[in-house]
Design an enzyme around this catalytic site. Sequence first.
Site, short mmCIF file in Angstrom:
data_model
loop_
_atom_site.label_atom_id
_atom_site.label_comp_id
_atom_site.label_asym_id
_atom_site.label_seq_id
_atom_site.Cartn_x
_atom_site.Cartn_y
_atom_site.Cartn_z
N GLY A 295 -15.85 27.87 28.94
CA GLY A 295 -15.79 27.52 27.52
C GLY A 295 -15.81 28.77 26.66
O GLY A 295 -15.44 29.86 27.10
N CYS A 296 -16.25 28.63 25.43
CA CYS A 296 -16.33 29.76 24.49
C CYS A 296 -17.11 30.90 25.12
O CYS A 296 -18.26 30.73 25.53
CB CYS A 296 -17.00 29.30 23.20
SG CYS A 296 -17.40 30.65 22.08
N PHE A 297 -16.51 32.08 25.17
CA PHE A 297 -17.14 33.17 25.93
C PHE A 297 -18.35 33.80 25.25
O PHE A 297 -19.09 34.55 25.87
CB PHE A 297 -16.14 34.25 26.33
CG PHE A 297 -15.21 34.79 25.26
CD1 PHE A 297 -15.51 34.77 23.90
CD2 PHE A 297 -13.99 35.36 25.64
CE1 PHE A 297 -14.65 35.31 22.95
CE2 PHE A 297 -13.12 35.91 24.70
CZ PHE A 297 -13.46 35.87 23.34
#
Length: 262
Positions: free
Chosen positions: A103-105
Amino acid sequence: MPSVLTSPSPPSLAFVFCSLSHAPRTLPLKPSFFLRNSKPLSSFPSSSPSPPSSTRPMSWLGKLGLGFGSRSGISTEASSAIAQGPDDDVPAPGQEFAQFAAGCFWGVELAFQRVPGAIKTEVGYSQGNLHEPTYEDVCTGATNHAEVVRVQYNPQECKYEDLLEVFWARHDPTSLNRQGNDVGTQYRSGIYFYTPEQEKAARESLEKHQKVLNRKIVTEILPAKKFYRAEEYHQQYLEKGGRFGFKQSAVKGCNDPIRCYG
């Protein structure tokens, strides 16, 4: 572009999810194909001036050779071949690389920053078909890159299996191409291995976690490919304060809840 997915609510799992309750940053109106992602699409923080037009990255369409010609004489085929090559960076002596997409890093990186034995973390893009992609390129969904975290770790202090446990705990691996309100192939779940030993450990770990879940794990397990380091403002984003300026601890062993967008 990937279509927006609809699926039943995730099962009750012992995963740590990002808080998505914050109001989004005020941004200029974006083209409609960006609106499916709740993660803000920004070029640089407001405190940094935009780069001169002569140095701005070329449109992803131009880099793919669609409408503006190829960049620096690199053909579409050559660009893809470079991007699909192995990660040829070399870790420091006595250390190893591991690479994950969950997902969002931003939040994923902070989770790995806190792991004892994790010497260095970087966020970036990998597994795509475009050489030197920008954040804006990746957000179109057209390059097939995933947002990844590359961890450089000391195997004498941290086992690869320990990193795998952080990976599983950080996201819902049964959610295809999305985590929470972030939707798109760049948010897919993936383990990208550097050695046969890492591959074996990853597959065994997946099998173990699948036995306790009532939905199919969709995590891809593939060889690590060329790693493109993301723009500097993405690096250690939450430790530096995130969008709201509230710094979050990256101290080893810290277990404070992670606010995914700061």
